[in-house]
Design a protein around this motif. Structure first.
Motif, PDB file in Angstrom:
ATOM      1  N   THR A  33      -8.720   4.730  -2.394  1.00  0.00           N
ATOM      2  CA  THR A  33      -8.463   5.482  -1.085  1.00  0.00           C
ATOM      3  C   THR A  33      -9.570   6.444  -0.749  1.00  0.00           C
ATOM      4  OG1 THR A  33      -6.183   5.400  -1.757  1.00  0.00           O
ATOM      5  CG2 THR A  33      -6.882   6.990  -0.266  1.00  0.00           C
ATOM      6  N   SER A  74      -0.895  -1.944  -8.188  1.00  0.00           N
ATOM      7  CA  SER A  74      -1.311  -0.503  -8.275  1.00  0.00           C
ATOM      8  C   SER A  74      -2.984  -0.499  -8.601  1.00  0.00           C
ATOM      9  CB  SER A  74      -0.896   0.279  -9.607  1.00  0.00           C
ATOM     10  OG  SER A  74      -1.206  -0.510 -10.868  1.00  0.00           O
ATOM     11  N   GLN A 124      -2.504  -1.152   3.501  1.00  0.00           N
ATOM     12  CA  GLN A 124      -1.786  -1.200   2.007  1.00  0.00           C
ATOM     13  C   GLN A 124      -2.048   0.294   1.035  1.00  0.00           C
ATOM     14  OE1 GLN A 124      -2.675  -4.709   0.364  1.00  0.00           O
ATOM     15  NE2 GLN A 124      -1.997  -6.099   1.680  1.00  0.00           N
ATOM     16  N   LEU A 125      -2.724   1.003   1.668  1.00  0.00           N
ATOM     17  CA  LEU A 125      -2.847   2.263   0.761  1.00  0.00           C
ATOM     18  C   LEU A 125      -2.084   3.145   0.887  1.00  0.00           C
ATOM     19  CD1 LEU A 125      -6.778   2.918   1.904  1.00  0.00           C
ATOM     20  CD2 LEU A 125      -5.970   2.061  -0.202  1.00  0.00           C
ATOM     21  N   ASN A 126      -1.794   4.018  -0.269  1.00  0.00           N
ATOM     22  CA  ASN A 126      -0.471   4.704  -0.557  1.00  0.00           C
ATOM     23  C   ASN A 126      -0.686   5.898   0.655  1.00  0.00           C
ATOM     24  OD1 ASN A 126       1.188   6.988  -1.301  1.00  0.00           O
ATOM     25  ND2 ASN A 126       0.940   6.343  -3.349  1.00  0.00           N
ATOM     26  N   PRO A 127       0.142   6.370   1.380  1.00  0.00           N
ATOM     27  CA  PRO A 127       0.031   7.278   2.424  1.00  0.00           C
ATOM     28  C   PRO A 127      -0.037   8.706   1.856  1.00  0.00           C
ATOM     29  CG  PRO A 127       2.177   6.140   2.980  1.00  0.00           C
ATOM     30  CD  PRO A 127       1.513   5.559   1.819  1.00  0.00           C
ATOM     31  N   LEU A 128       0.404   9.032   0.626  1.00  0.00           N
ATOM     32  CA  LEU A 128       0.166  10.239   0.123  1.00  0.00           C
ATOM     33  C   LEU A 128      -1.282  10.480  -0.603  1.00  0.00           C
ATOM     34  CD1 LEU A 128       3.786  10.833  -1.940  1.00  0.00           C
ATOM     35  CD2 LEU A 128       2.988  11.736   0.389  1.00  0.00           C
ATOM     36  N   HIS A 129      -1.643   9.317  -1.049  1.00  0.00           N
ATOM     37  CA  HIS A 129      -3.111   9.311  -1.421  1.00  0.00           C
ATOM     38  C   HIS A 129      -4.239   9.376  -0.181  1.00  0.00           C
ATOM     39  CE1 HIS A 129      -2.456   6.857  -5.297  1.00  0.00           C
ATOM     40  NE2 HIS A 129      -1.960   7.690  -5.504  1.00  0.00           N
ATOM     41  N   SER A 142      -4.256  -0.173  -4.807  1.00  0.00           N
ATOM     42  CA  SER A 142      -4.178   1.048  -3.937  1.00  0.00           C
ATOM     43  C   SER A 142      -4.455   2.176  -4.827  1.00  0.00           C
ATOM     44  CB  SER A 142      -2.462   0.881  -3.566  1.00  0.00           C
ATOM     45  OG  SER A 142      -1.877   1.026  -4.763  1.00  0.00           O
ATOM     46  N   SER A 143      -5.601   2.068  -5.481  1.00  0.00           N
ATOM     47  CA  SER A 143      -5.758   3.122  -6.363  1.00  0.00           C
ATOM     48  C   SER A 143      -6.450   4.354  -5.811  1.00  0.00           C
ATOM     49  CB  SER A 143      -6.836   2.742  -7.678  1.00  0.00           C
ATOM     50  OG  SER A 143      -8.107   2.619  -6.904  1.00  0.00           O
TER      51      SER A 143
END
Length: 64
Positions: A12, A4, A34-39, A7-8
């Motif tokens: 992002t 976590s 590896q980043l969160n798409p929603l972020h 991918s903070s």
């Protein structure tokens, strides 16, 4: 799997900031996968809003 911390939202925002300038190293680009798409979506919308606000402020400063 990414932790976590990796991918903070701050990471992002940093990736989106540098992408606005078009400057990314290959290793950073590969790590961004590896980043969160929603972020990414939220960061992109925030960055676009800040960019537009800056442009409007500049126009108001020049016109006055």
């Amino acid at each position: 799997m990414a932790s976590s911390g990796k991918s903070s939202f701050a990471r992002t925002m940093k990736a989106v900031f540098w992408s606005f300038f078009g400057v990314r190293r290959r290793t950073d680009h590969e790590a961004d996968m590896q980043l969160n798409p929603l972020h990414l979506i939220a960061a992109g919308l925030i960055a676009a809003a800040v960019f537009i606000a800056i442009l409007i402020a500049i126009v108001h400063a020049v016109v006055n």
